[in-house]
Write a protein that holds these residues in place. Sequence first.
Motif, PDB file in Angstrom:
ATOM      1  N   HIS A 297      36.285  34.117  28.135  1.00 32.66           N
ATOM      2  CA  HIS A 297      35.177  34.471  29.030  1.00 32.66           C
ATOM      3  C   HIS A 297      35.422  35.821  29.700  1.00 32.66           C
ATOM      4  N   TRP A 299      33.935  37.572  33.137  1.00 39.07           N
ATOM      5  CA  TRP A 299      33.107  37.465  34.342  1.00 39.07           C
ATOM      6  C   TRP A 299      32.997  38.851  34.950  1.00 39.07           C
ATOM      7  N   HIS A 325      29.591  36.311  31.470  1.00 37.49           N
ATOM      8  CA  HIS A 325      28.912  35.819  32.667  1.00 37.49           C
ATOM      9  C   HIS A 325      28.745  37.003  33.614  1.00 37.49           C
ATOM     10  N   SER A 347      34.044  26.259  33.579  1.00 36.50           N
ATOM     11  CA  SER A 347      33.637  26.779  32.268  1.00 36.50           C
ATOM     12  C   SER A 347      34.860  27.020  31.387  1.00 36.50           C
TER      13      SER A 347
END
Length: 354
Positions: A297, A299, A325, A347
């Motif tokens: 991920h 962010w 994200h 997540s």
Amino acid sequence: MDFEFPFPADMLVPALVAVLVGVIGMLAYMSLKPPPAKICGSVNGPPIESPRVRLSDGRHLAYREVGVPREEARHKIVVVHGFNSSKDMNLPIDRELIDELKLYVLYYDRAGYGESDPHSPRSVKDEAYDIQELADRLGIGPKFYVIGVSMGGYPAWSCLKYIPHRLSGVALVVPFVHYWWPKFPRSLMQGAFMKLPLLDQWTFRLGYHAPWLIYRWMTQKLFTPLSIMSGDMTMFSRKDLDVLNNKSFSTNLRRDKVTQQGVYPSIHQDFITAYSRWGFGPLELENPFQNHEGSVHIWQGYEDKIIPYEVNRYIADKLPWIRYHEVPDGGHLFMYERDFCVRLIRSLVAAPLS
Ligand SMILES: *[C@@H]1O[C@H](CO)[C@@H](O)[C@H](O)[C@H]1NC(C)=O
Ligand SMILES: *[C@@H]1O[C@H](CO)[C@@H](O)[C@H](O)[C@H]1NC(C)=O
């Protein structure tokens, strides 16, 4: 009377010049050379107050554990702190979440910070192996999650490159951007770079082109070489200021320890390593989770003024295996807001897709 110089006059001038250049060079070198580190646990150094592991090269890494005991943990997470930070960074992971998800969270001081021994010179690759060795000395198991925050993003990229088989998942949170990464469009990098304050641009250029000048540049008193060092807060977004002004929460539990061994072995070397030539760039990486057994991920805050969103958005666009994200009103510190921190952890550790 014939007068003879010890050596001919036409050699005297070059000799004097050589001596002069030597003296100037030595003076310059002395002011460019950082003072020796005040090693933790040495005679005049700061005390050792935290648990530490000893690495195979003899260095120590200090750590701090939060959550359920290792043996009971369902998810083990290594958190990699950012620039001018330490293992005492304090993500708002509360008891409820820890118990529900059976989290074990391992913070550590990166080399030279806090109570971890300096490591000079060091490379991006070393950062991944430090994490792996720390995990193995503590016996946390064959796989673990890595959360890299801000400058802690480059060790996280390094983990994806060098120890992908050890990872359960990775979250790069407002991750560091290297403006000289290979294979990025020049216009994208330049556009993002030019948004930075002018002096920051020069500091980043020096970090890449002339790292031997960084100590002198960062410690001179004529101007502030990095805007985050100046007290004017313009680099923080509105939401960031809310986080910083929250009296009941601190983003770092022990600020005093961060650079206690010296600014050079901690923040300067971190900066120099981050801006070194990595030998790879994010765009060259491959998905470590071909069978969806984990996830990666990024962010990013749209209003982050320290790390421009454009570059991280581009990476996520080019690497579809990265889940991106973007927090619309997020700045550089949104992970210190409880709700975002919970979303981030959930997540990351969510059951893998099958
Ligand atoms: C590191 O943090 C300290 C304390 O918050 C601050 O005074 C200092 O200017 C920071 N250094 C840099 C290089 O950002
Ligand atoms: C301030 O921090 C506390 C403790 O983490 C948290 O409960 C509270 O919601 C925060 N307040 C604001 C306005 O963000």
